[in-house]
Design a protein around this motif. Structure first.
Motif, PDB file in Angstrom:
ATOM      1  N   ALA A  92      35.075  47.725  41.036  1.00  0.00           N
ATOM      2  CA  ALA A  92      33.619  47.838  40.889  1.00  0.00           C
ATOM      3  C   ALA A  92      32.923  46.520  41.211  1.00  0.00           C
ATOM      4  CB  ALA A  92      33.280  48.274  39.470  1.00  0.00           C
ATOM      5  N   ALA A  93      33.594  45.419  40.901  1.00  0.00           N
ATOM      6  CA  ALA A  93      32.989  44.110  41.164  1.00  0.00           C
ATOM      7  C   ALA A  93      32.910  43.816  42.659  1.00  0.00           C
ATOM      8  CB  ALA A  93      33.799  43.016  40.467  1.00  0.00           C
ATOM      9  N   VAL A 138      32.421  44.676  33.152  1.00  0.00           N
ATOM     10  CA  VAL A 138      33.520  44.287  34.048  1.00  0.00           C
ATOM     11  C   VAL A 138      34.368  43.197  33.408  1.00  0.00           C
ATOM     12  CG1 VAL A 138      34.038  43.068  36.203  1.00  0.00           C
ATOM     13  CG2 VAL A 138      32.455  44.986  36.224  1.00  0.00           C
ATOM     14  N   LEU A 139      33.705  42.194  32.856  1.00  0.00           N
ATOM     15  CA  LEU A 139      34.435  41.086  32.238  1.00  0.00           C
ATOM     16  C   LEU A 139      35.269  41.558  31.051  1.00  0.00           C
ATOM     17  CD1 LEU A 139      31.671  38.320  32.339  1.00  0.00           C
ATOM     18  CD2 LEU A 139      33.685  38.530  33.807  1.00  0.00           C
ATOM     19  N   ALA A 140      34.693  42.428  30.224  1.00  0.00           N
ATOM     20  CA  ALA A 140      35.433  42.940  29.067  1.00  0.00           C
ATOM     21  C   ALA A 140      36.628  43.769  29.511  1.00  0.00           C
ATOM     22  CB  ALA A 140      34.505  43.785  28.186  1.00  0.00           C
ATOM     23  N   SER A 141      36.424  44.564  30.558  1.00  0.00           N
ATOM     24  CA  SER A 141      37.505  45.406  31.048  1.00  0.00           C
ATOM     25  C   SER A 141      38.627  44.574  31.659  1.00  0.00           C
ATOM     26  CB  SER A 141      36.965  46.397  32.088  1.00  0.00           C
ATOM     27  OG  SER A 141      37.911  47.384  32.383  1.00  0.00           O
ATOM     28  N   CYS A 156      34.551  33.727  32.320  1.00  0.00           N
ATOM     29  CA  CYS A 156      33.551  34.783  32.119  1.00  0.00           C
ATOM     30  C   CYS A 156      32.148  34.231  32.334  1.00  0.00           C
ATOM     31  CB  CYS A 156      33.666  35.364  30.714  1.00  0.00           C
ATOM     32  SG  CYS A 156      35.150  36.360  30.430  1.00  0.00           S
ATOM     33  N   GLY A 157      31.892  33.027  31.792  1.00  0.00           N
ATOM     34  CA  GLY A 157      30.587  32.417  31.969  1.00  0.00           C
ATOM     35  C   GLY A 157      30.285  32.121  33.432  1.00  0.00           C
ATOM     36  N   LEU A 158      31.298  31.670  34.168  1.00  0.00           N
ATOM     37  CA  LEU A 158      31.104  31.381  35.593  1.00  0.00           C
ATOM     38  C   LEU A 158      30.782  32.650  36.382  1.00  0.00           C
ATOM     39  CD1 LEU A 158      34.003  28.808  36.186  1.00  0.00           C
ATOM     40  CD2 LEU A 158      31.551  28.335  35.975  1.00  0.00           C
ATOM     41  N   VAL A 159      31.445  33.756  36.007  1.00  0.00           N
ATOM     42  CA  VAL A 159      31.150  35.025  36.691  1.00  0.00           C
ATOM     43  C   VAL A 159      29.711  35.440  36.439  1.00  0.00           C
ATOM     44  CG1 VAL A 159      31.707  37.480  36.786  1.00  0.00           C
ATOM     45  CG2 VAL A 159      33.548  35.798  36.671  1.00  0.00           C
ATOM     46  N   MET A 214      29.411  33.266  40.143  1.00  0.00           N
ATOM     47  CA  MET A 214      30.652  32.869  40.819  1.00  0.00           C
ATOM     48  C   MET A 214      31.687  33.978  40.660  1.00  0.00           C
ATOM     49  SD  MET A 214      30.872  28.822  39.753  1.00  0.00           S
ATOM     50  CE  MET A 214      32.418  28.667  40.652  1.00  0.00           C
ATOM     51  N   ALA A 215      31.591  34.995  41.504  1.00  0.00           N
ATOM     52  CA  ALA A 215      32.473  36.161  41.388  1.00  0.00           C
ATOM     53  C   ALA A 215      33.935  35.793  41.600  1.00  0.00           C
ATOM     54  CB  ALA A 215      32.063  37.235  42.402  1.00  0.00           C
ATOM     55  N   VAL A 216      34.200  34.696  42.328  1.00  0.00           N
ATOM     56  CA  VAL A 216      35.577  34.293  42.591  1.00  0.00           C
ATOM     57  C   VAL A 216      36.304  33.922  41.302  1.00  0.00           C
ATOM     58  CG1 VAL A 216      35.066  31.822  42.913  1.00  0.00           C
ATOM     59  CG2 VAL A 216      36.998  32.863  44.121  1.00  0.00           C
ATOM     60  N   ALA A 217      35.561  33.626  40.231  1.00  0.00           N
ATOM     61  CA  ALA A 217      36.175  33.275  38.950  1.00  0.00           C
ATOM     62  C   ALA A 217      36.901  34.462  38.317  1.00  0.00           C
ATOM     63  CB  ALA A 217      35.129  32.729  37.986  1.00  0.00           C
TER      64      ALA A 217
END
Length: 470
Positions: free
Chosen positions: A102-103, A117-120, A168-171, A175-178
């Motif tokens: 999804a990301a 997304v981050l939690a998953s 998670c904070g960077l995303v 910064m999706a690459v994180a």
């Protein structure tokens, strides 16, 4: 409209299925309802997507369903805990892959979508790697390394957790690459949290990982906008947490002590109390023939199933022995400890496979008051859950853990291959009590010998009603 109806029907069926799993008598039908719910969910998704990509979806359904059916028929009961751990891991991996997919979509996600997304990813990765470690430990492919019992392991896990939150904070900052380091760090965190846990605590870990898989699924449901995933994940997550608390209470352990304390039963030291057979001095052993003579004169018999029964695949022989005793007019029941075996409900599933009547499976709190009125107790492969030391020795790792009070019965026969200790790695005071006799041997062979001896004594051939006045 059609897909909405199918999804609503799937949600309702899944809720009914999970509710039915709470009772042994309705569990099999409930499992069928849950499977039907998932089939409806797939049908609804096909309608929603306009059948775009349906060959891939049907291929996945066929491969997954085929593997599931193969496992259902082939996996032995002794391997069921490992299978459950693997299924938990698969659930976590599925949520992880859905979130990463999804990301990558060109449509940007809103804040709720990003957090989901981050939690998953975080919970799904921890569930996946932790479940694989749990499966490896149950299979005895992995041990408990000495360094995991040292304080620095907490620093390692805290560092991994903080680094994951930083990613998670960077995303969230764009910064999706994180997501890549977040996935790797979360996988390592799952290993770091599960590897130190000892075998005795594994039922708690399995139920907790089950809860994690539900949380990851619910988060994935928000990502893809699936009400079914949200509802199913939330129910599984809540049920897993409740079951975890039940397991902790049954072991007199807090969840923090399981996850961050020492590993109960991880590696008994050489020469530890009870870890060697020569630690026992007053053990009485007897043959199956002597046990049969005592059984023949009994009025009430209680069987205590343990992991050794599952290893020997002796549940069918046990059911046959119980049936023979009932024909003699002897009252038979089974004492079930919440953490007997290697996963929650392991003994219930084992005995259900042999069609043992549900009303004969008595939980610990209900059966304990009955032991003083019980003529014979036969312990089959259980160890820590019948150890009186849990009530009398404040220095024991089992102290305070509720146990089956079989030591209150008139006669106790313990069927084991040896005097080896259980997961806790300590001696069992039950073995040296005057009313206890050890019957050494494979559980299945011992039970079959008991059947032969009882038949030779004429047990089960009395006229109907002859045992009413016993």
């Amino acid at each position: 409209m059609g897909e909405l109806t199918l999804e609503l029907g799937a949600v309702l069926l899944l809720a009914l299925g999970l509710k039915g799993l709470a009772k042994i008598r309705t569990a099999r039908a409930a499992n069928g309802l849950a499977a039907l719910a998932l089939l409806l969910a797939v049908a609804g998704l096909l309608l929603q997507q306009g059948f775009d990509g349906w060959p891939w979806m049907l291929l996945g359904l066929g491969v997954g369903g085929g593997l599931g059916a193969l496992l259902a028929f082939k996996v032995a009961m002794t391997a069921m805990p490992e299978t459950v751990a693997l299924f938990n891991g698969c659930g976590g991996l599925s949520s992880l892959l859905v979130a990463i997919g999804a990301a990558q979509l060109p449509t940007p996600l809103d804040l709720l979508g990003q957090v989901s997304v981050l939690a998953s990813v975080l919970v799904g990765a921890i569930t996946f790697s932790g479940s694989l470690v749990a499966m490896g430990k149950l299979q005895e492919w992995l041990g408990t390394p000495g360094w995991t019992q040292k304080p620095q392991r907490h620093a390692i896990n805290i560092t991994l957790a903080v680094a994951s939150l930083v990613c998670c904070g960077l995303v969230l900052k764009g910064m999706a690459v994180a997501l890549i380091p977040l996935t790797v760090l979360s996988l390592l965190l799952g290993v770091g949290l599960t590897l130190p846990v000892g075998g005795a605590d594994m039922p708690v870990v399995i139920s907790l990982l089950n809860s994690y898989s539900g949380v990851a699924a619910a988060a994935a449901g928000f990502v893809v906008g699936s009400e079914l995933l949200i509802v199913a994940g939330a129910m599984v997550g809540a049920a897993g947490l409740i079951l975890t608390q039940v397991m902790c209470t049954a072991m007199n352990r807090s969840l923090t002590s399981v996850l961050f304390g020492g590993a109960m039963g991880a590696a008994p030291a050489a020469g530890a109390d009870g870890a060697k057979d020569e630690g026992y001095k007053n053990v009485t052993s007897c043959s199956a023939e002597e046990c049969a003579l005592t059984l023949e004169a009994a009025e009430r018999v209680v069987f205590v199933p343990g992991y050794g029964l599952a290893v020997a695949q002796a549940q069918h022989s046990l059911k046959e022995l119980a049936k023979l005793l009932e024909q003699q007019g002897i009252a038979v029941s089974y004492a079930i400890h919440p953490v007997a075996g290697r996963m929650p409900g392991h003994m219930n599933v084992l005995l259900a496979e042999a069609d043992v009547p549900y009303d004969q499976l008595i939980e610990m709190d209900a059966i304990n008051p009955e032991f003083p009125r019980t003529d014979v107790v036969i312990v089959l492969g259980a160890n820590d859950v019948v150890n009186p030391r849990a009530k009398s020795d404040p220095g024991s790792p089992l102290y305070g853990m509720p146990v089956l009070e079989v030591d209150q019965a008139r006669s106790v026969f313990v069927v084991k291959r040896s005097l080896g200790s259980g997961y806790a790695g300590i001696r069992n005071d039950l073995f040296e009590l005057p009313q206890t006799s050890m019957v050494f041997g494979d559980a299945k062979q011992v039970l079959q010998t008991l059947l032969q001896e009882l038949r030779a004594l004429g047990v089960g051939k009395v006229p109907a009603g002859a045992g009413a006045g016993r």
